[in-house]
Scaffold this motif. Structure first.
Motif, mmCIF file in Angstrom:
data_model
loop_
_atom_site.group_PDB
_atom_site.id
_atom_site.type_symbol
_atom_site.label_atom_id
_atom_site.label_comp_id
_atom_site.label_asym_id
_atom_site.label_seq_id
_atom_site.Cartn_x
_atom_site.Cartn_y
_atom_site.Cartn_z
ATOM 1 N N ARG A 1 -48.088 103.670 -83.265
ATOM 2 C CA ARG A 1 -49.087 102.696 -83.712
ATOM 3 C C ARG A 1 -48.628 101.972 -84.970
ATOM 4 O O ARG A 1 -49.422 101.355 -85.683
ATOM 5 N N GLN B 1 -60.665 105.434 -80.949
ATOM 6 C CA GLN B 1 -60.512 105.388 -82.399
ATOM 7 C C GLN B 1 -60.117 106.760 -82.917
ATOM 8 O O GLN B 1 -60.669 107.781 -82.472
ATOM 9 N N LEU B 2 -59.172 106.794 -83.852
ATOM 10 C CA LEU B 2 -58.697 108.056 -84.424
ATOM 11 C C LEU B 2 -58.503 107.886 -85.915
ATOM 12 O O LEU B 2 -57.888 106.902 -86.357
ATOM 13 N N ARG C 1 -57.722 101.912 -82.341
ATOM 14 C CA ARG C 1 -57.834 101.806 -83.803
ATOM 15 C C ARG C 1 -57.409 103.126 -84.418
ATOM 16 O O ARG C 1 -58.042 104.161 -84.206
ATOM 17 N N LEU C 2 -56.328 103.104 -85.186
ATOM 18 C CA LEU C 2 -55.838 104.282 -85.902
ATOM 19 C C LEU C 2 -56.005 104.040 -87.396
ATOM 20 O O LEU C 2 -55.539 103.038 -87.937
ATOM 21 N N THR C 3 -56.681 104.983 -88.077
ATOM 22 C CA THR C 3 -56.848 104.919 -89.531
ATOM 23 C C THR C 3 -56.162 106.129 -90.141
ATOM 24 O O THR C 3 -56.362 107.259 -89.673
ATOM 25 N N VAL C 4 -55.344 105.917 -91.158
ATOM 26 C CA VAL C 4 -54.637 107.023 -91.800
ATOM 27 C C VAL C 4 -55.014 107.089 -93.274
ATOM 28 O O VAL C 4 -55.227 106.061 -93.932
ATOM 29 N N GLN D 1 -52.220 109.653 -77.177
ATOM 30 C CA GLN D 1 -51.687 108.304 -76.985
ATOM 31 C C GLN D 1 -52.472 107.546 -75.919
ATOM 32 O O GLN D 1 -52.776 106.357 -76.078
ATOM 33 N N TRP E 1 -49.405 95.856 -82.338
ATOM 34 C CA TRP E 1 -50.354 96.381 -83.314
ATOM 35 C C TRP E 1 -50.206 95.647 -84.638
ATOM 36 O O TRP E 1 -49.188 95.016 -84.927
ATOM 37 N N LEU F 1 -48.201 108.614 -84.820
ATOM 38 C CA LEU F 1 -48.412 107.588 -85.836
ATOM 39 C C LEU F 1 -47.458 106.413 -85.641
ATOM 40 O O LEU F 1 -47.868 105.240 -85.728
ATOM 41 N N LEU G 1 -55.867 106.399 -77.398
ATOM 42 C CA LEU G 1 -55.771 105.186 -78.205
ATOM 43 C C LEU G 1 -55.478 103.967 -77.339
ATOM 44 O O LEU G 1 -56.024 102.877 -77.572
ATOM 45 N N PHE H 1 -56.886 109.862 -89.161
ATOM 46 C CA PHE H 1 -55.917 110.926 -89.446
ATOM 47 C C PHE H 1 -55.760 111.086 -90.947
ATOM 48 O O PHE H 1 -55.424 110.139 -91.647
#
Length: 460
Positions: free
Chosen positions: A270, A248-249, A373-376, A240, A334, A267, A243, A251
């Motif tokens: 975010r 950047q992460l 930046r979180l990408t799932v 946490q 976000w 998750l 981020l 997942f």
């Protein structure tokens, strides 16, 4: 007395014709000599089954913008290089005035070859301005696979992908590192995916978040590939904070349906909530896989991750998890943007058989006001090497690499798929009414027409 004049006139005409013939022959010979010296990209057309010598728009655009001189050295014995490689080099180098080709025979000129730290049968791509170089072995360009009885057969031709990645590397000052998270049963990345990441000028390393108090200083992006066990409270805080500091992460959800409260908390912090159960989509699935859980995601082409792709491009997920975007107002910290989703006919199916209908996110990006930046992505099956190899039309790899590179201003996704060298047989894959027509009706019809034509001619 006039006969000698006729003879002289005939001689003059014969001499004129002989001179014209000799001039034409000389001209044809000269043209042949000139054409023979031209590179193959100007004198030959690509009629190969898989268009081996066609160069993609990705490479063309990249080379058109090249602003540094790059030398490609062919280090091999004369006449020992596969002609397919030489022909491709001619076409590739012709796309930019910044590219030059040099041929060095290590047998004929050992002193000249010794300045290159490379084995024979390889290409050395180097840029004097940056001082960087990259070596490409011929075995990386034409790859082989083992068949029965330990024999080998040509598998793929990867000249374009290798060359474009090498030119990008030697001309770029960018150097970003992707760290894969370990310690929670994460799946290993396949060799082809690792190579594709490196082709995008990204370095790969790994880190155990349970065994460190702080992430490496050179960590530019964290990749979590399908965790099967949960984070500890300390790891949750670590990620946490990462981020919140603009990290950047990426997942990818794992296959387990067991609760993972700390991963889910990460998750949700975010704006992304993991749905319970696997996702089936009756509106978009692959019947040949025999299950509505083998689904094709719907691409949102207006996003940075799906940029340049057609809205009808095919993707594959097997036993995927779905996500929901948590309600957010104008004051939200976000913004969640979906780049892959299901149709409205999707179902989230849990182990006890309960079903919840709705539209689910299969791929999304959450951008925070803090720069995080979180990408799932819904499943590690998105990177399944067997599926991707057997279905060349899938754009999974392109989408994944876009997800890794979209957050960097100085990195482009230049991964290019190899061309298959497998023998293509002219066979009908799915026998049925049409195959019966081609195999039986059409040949018999042609023979019958030929017999009637012969019979008619015979009567005449």
């Amino acid at each position: 007395m006039k006969k000698p004049n006729l003879n002289r006139r005939s001689l003059r005409q014969g001499g004129y014709l002989a001179a014209v013939t000799a001039a034409v022959a000389a001209l044809v010979l000269l043209v042949n000599l000139i054409v023979g010296q031209l590179p193959s990209n100007l004198t030959e057309f690509d009629l190969t089954d898989n268009s081996l010598y066609d160069i993609s728009d990705t490479s063309r655009d990249f080379l058109a913008a090249l602003d540094q001189d790059v030398e490609i050295v062919v280090l091999a014995e004369e006449n020992a290089t596969d002609q397919r490689i030489l022909k491709f080099l001619d076409r590739y180098a012709a796309l930019s005035g910044r590219l030059s080709l040099t041929y060095v025979d290590p047998v004929a000129h050992p002193d000249q070859a010794s300045q290159y730290d490379a084995q024979s049968d390889s290409l050395i791509v180097r840029c004097e301005a940056t001082g960087k170089s990259e070596t490409i072995s011929y075995s990386d360009i034409i790859t082989y696979s083992y068949t029965s009885y330990f024999s080998m057969t040509e598998d793929a031709f990867d000249a374009e992908g290798q060359l474009t990645a090498a030119v990008n590397y030697v001309t770029s000052d960018a150097g970003h590192t992707v760290y894969t998270v370990t310690g929670h049963g994460e799946a290993e990345l396949s060799q082809s995916i690792q190579e594709a990441i490196q082709c995008s000028n990204l370095a790969l390393s790994s880190v155990s978040t349970a065994l460190t108090e702080a992430l490496p200083e050179d960590c530019d992006l964290l990749l979590v590939n399908g965790p099967e066990t949960d984070l500890s409270a300390g790891e949750l805080t670590l990620l946490q904070d990462y981020l919140a500091g603009g990290g950047q992460l990426v997942f990818l959800a794992g296959t387990t349906l067991d609760p993972l409260p700390n991963w889910e908390a990460l998750l949700e912090s975010r704006g992304v909530q993991l749905a319970e159960g696997y996702i089936a989509d009756l509106g978009s699935y692959y019947p040949q896989f025999g299950s509505p859980f083998a689904i094709c995601g719907v691409l949102a082409t207006g996003t940075d991750v799906a940029a340049g792709l057609d809205s009808d491009a095919l993707t594959y997920f097997g036993n995927a998890r779905g996500f929901r975007s948590l309600a957010s107002g104008e004051d939200s910290a976000w913004t969640v943007t979906a780049f892959l989703s299901t149709t409205s006919q999707a179902l989230a199916v849990t182990e006890d058989g309960s079903q919840t209908s709705g539209t689910y996110l299969l791929g999304a990006v959450s951008l925070g006001d803090d720069g995080g930046r979180l990408t799932v992505l819904g499943s590690t099956s998105f990177l399944d090497e067997t599926i991707l190899t057997q279905n060349n039309s899938l754009v999974n790899q392109t989408v994944f690499l876009n997800a890794l590179t979209a957050g960097f201003d100085d990195v482009d996704n230049l991964s290019i798929s190899p061309k298959s060298l497998a023998v293509t047989y002219n066979t009908i894959q799915n026998p049925g009414l049409w195959s019966t027509a081609y195999i039986a009706v059409l040949p018999i019809g042609i023979l019958l027409c030929g017999f009637l034509f012969w019979l008619k001619r015979r009567k005449l």
